[in-house]
Design an enzyme around this catalytic site. Structure first.
Site, PDB file in Angstrom:
ATOM      1  N   LEU A 132      47.202  41.464  35.921  1.00 27.96           N
ATOM      2  CA  LEU A 132      46.049  42.345  35.808  1.00 27.96           C
ATOM      3  C   LEU A 132      46.180  43.472  36.827  1.00 27.96           C
ATOM      4  O   LEU A 132      46.720  43.275  37.913  1.00 27.96           O
ATOM      5  CB  LEU A 132      44.753  41.572  36.074  1.00 27.96           C
ATOM      6  CG  LEU A 132      44.432  40.398  35.145  1.00 27.96           C
ATOM      7  CD1 LEU A 132      43.141  39.713  35.588  1.00 27.96           C
ATOM      8  CD2 LEU A 132      44.328  40.837  33.694  1.00 27.96           C
ATOM      9  N   ASP A 133      45.665  44.649  36.468  1.00 27.98           N
ATOM     10  CA  ASP A 133      45.611  45.749  37.433  1.00 27.98           C
ATOM     11  C   ASP A 133      44.823  45.318  38.661  1.00 27.98           C
ATOM     12  O   ASP A 133      43.974  44.420  38.596  1.00 27.98           O
ATOM     13  CB  ASP A 133      44.915  46.969  36.812  1.00 27.98           C
ATOM     14  CG  ASP A 133      45.750  47.641  35.738  1.00 27.98           C
ATOM     15  OD1 ASP A 133      46.953  47.363  35.684  1.00 27.98           O
ATOM     16  OD2 ASP A 133      45.179  48.433  34.973  1.00 27.98           O
ATOM     17  N   ARG A 134      45.060  45.996  39.762  1.00 28.88           N
ATOM     18  CA  ARG A 134      44.350  45.689  41.004  1.00 28.88           C
ATOM     19  C   ARG A 134      42.838  45.690  40.803  1.00 28.88           C
ATOM     20  O   ARG A 134      42.133  44.819  41.303  1.00 28.88           O
ATOM     21  CB  ARG A 134      44.732  46.712  42.084  1.00 28.88           C
ATOM     22  CG  ARG A 134      43.927  46.610  43.368  1.00 28.88           C
ATOM     23  CD  ARG A 134      44.395  47.633  44.405  1.00 28.88           C
ATOM     24  NE  ARG A 134      43.527  47.632  45.570  1.00 28.88           N
ATOM     25  CZ  ARG A 134      42.472  48.425  45.713  1.00 28.88           C
ATOM     26  NH1 ARG A 134      42.176  49.300  44.761  1.00 28.88           N
ATOM     27  NH2 ARG A 134      41.727  48.358  46.809  1.00 28.88           N
TER      28      ARG A 134
END
Length: 290
Positions: A132-134
């Protein structure tokens, strides 16, 4: 040790072939097992890869473990949704990277899990099955050994996301549009004719103020896929200023992976897991009017 019971259809097959075809043991892992005395057992006794099996035999393998290098163990709280000897599923908070980067060396999910595993006397390499993106919150599956990682990479994992997007629309639909890098950018993605295939299914499930709550299911896993596709159809995510979303409601893109379903790579059980919305997204809903 992992144990496998031989079915009738595999009688007279060699141990090596059985492990490769039925158990999905990689060639690399099998080669390592063959070099270690007692790493492959047939009915409790040391076995060779060329030995043959019969119905109801029990093959046991000792999967080699490895330790993540260069990841500092940091005492960061973890929200553990599921764990067994093969997998751990974590609910990642927003603003936490999954892996260490040049900028983030000691505040990642990998750092937190390294501390957790060492505290329990366990050591294993950090194998994130999904990323997942940050700024995206939600469920992340981590495998504890190479074999589990290898099998998981071949499985179909169903993931449902919740997103808050600008504007109101009531019809569910599908965005089938290829995604590639935007011109003059190494970060921003765009729908381009020469991009990679990308398919996003969406369904409105609630309506607030001037935004819509969507459930999204991905057929593909391109970088920034949901963010790019929603912007492409004129409904960027709240908090996603990179793709045209307003920052009025929330200070990060409002995206959460809250549901995962997969077949366990070792036991064959169906695993279905959920994670509630994080507080910042709950607050957006709480403060919004119908």
């Amino acid at each position: 040790m992992l144990d496998f019971v031989v079915d009738k259809e595999f009688e007279k097959m060699t141990v090596g072939r059985y492990l490769r075809t039925y158990c999905s043991v990689s060639a690399r892992t099998l080669a390592k097992l063959k070099r270690v005395e007692g790493a492959i057992l047939l009915n409790g006794k040391s076995a060779r890869a060329i030995d043959t099996v019969k119905y109801d035999d029990i093959i046991s393998i000792d999967i080699p473990t490895s330790v993540s290098k260069g990841i500092a163990p940091i005492d960061i709280p973890l929200d553990i949704i599921y764990e067994d000897k093969y997998l751990i599923v974590l609910n990642k908070p927003p603003f936490m990277p999954v892996h260490p980067t040049k900028i983030h060396q000691e505040d990642t999910l990998a750092n937190a899990l390294c501390f957790y595993s060492e505290k329990r006397g366990e050591q294993y390499t950090f194998h994130a099955i999904n990323r997942l993106d940050r700024n995206t919150s939600g469920l992340v599956i981590v495998a504890k050994d190479r074999h589990t990682t290898s099998v998981m990479s071949k499985l179909n994992i169903t993931k449902h996301y919740t997103a808050f997007v600008m504007g109101k629309f009531r019809d569910k639909g599908c965005v089938n549009a290829p995604i590639g890098l935007s011109e003059n950018s190494k970060i921003v993605r765009a729908v381009t004719s020469d991009g990679k295939s990308a398919i996003t299914h969406y369904e409105p499930i609630d309506f607030k103020d001037n935004f819509t709550v969507l459930k999204l299911i991905l057929e593909t896993g391109r970088t920034h896929q949901i963010r790019c596709h929603m912007s492409y159809i004129g409904h960027p995510l709240l908090g996603d200023d990179l793709y045209g979303g307003t920052m009025e409601y929330i200070n990060r893109h409002a995206l959460h992976c809250g549901y995962i379903h997969f077949i366990h790579p070792i036991t064959g059980d169906a695993i279905e897991l959920t994670a509630d919305l994080p507080d910042d997204m709950k607050n957006v809903l709480k403060n919004a009017s119908e």
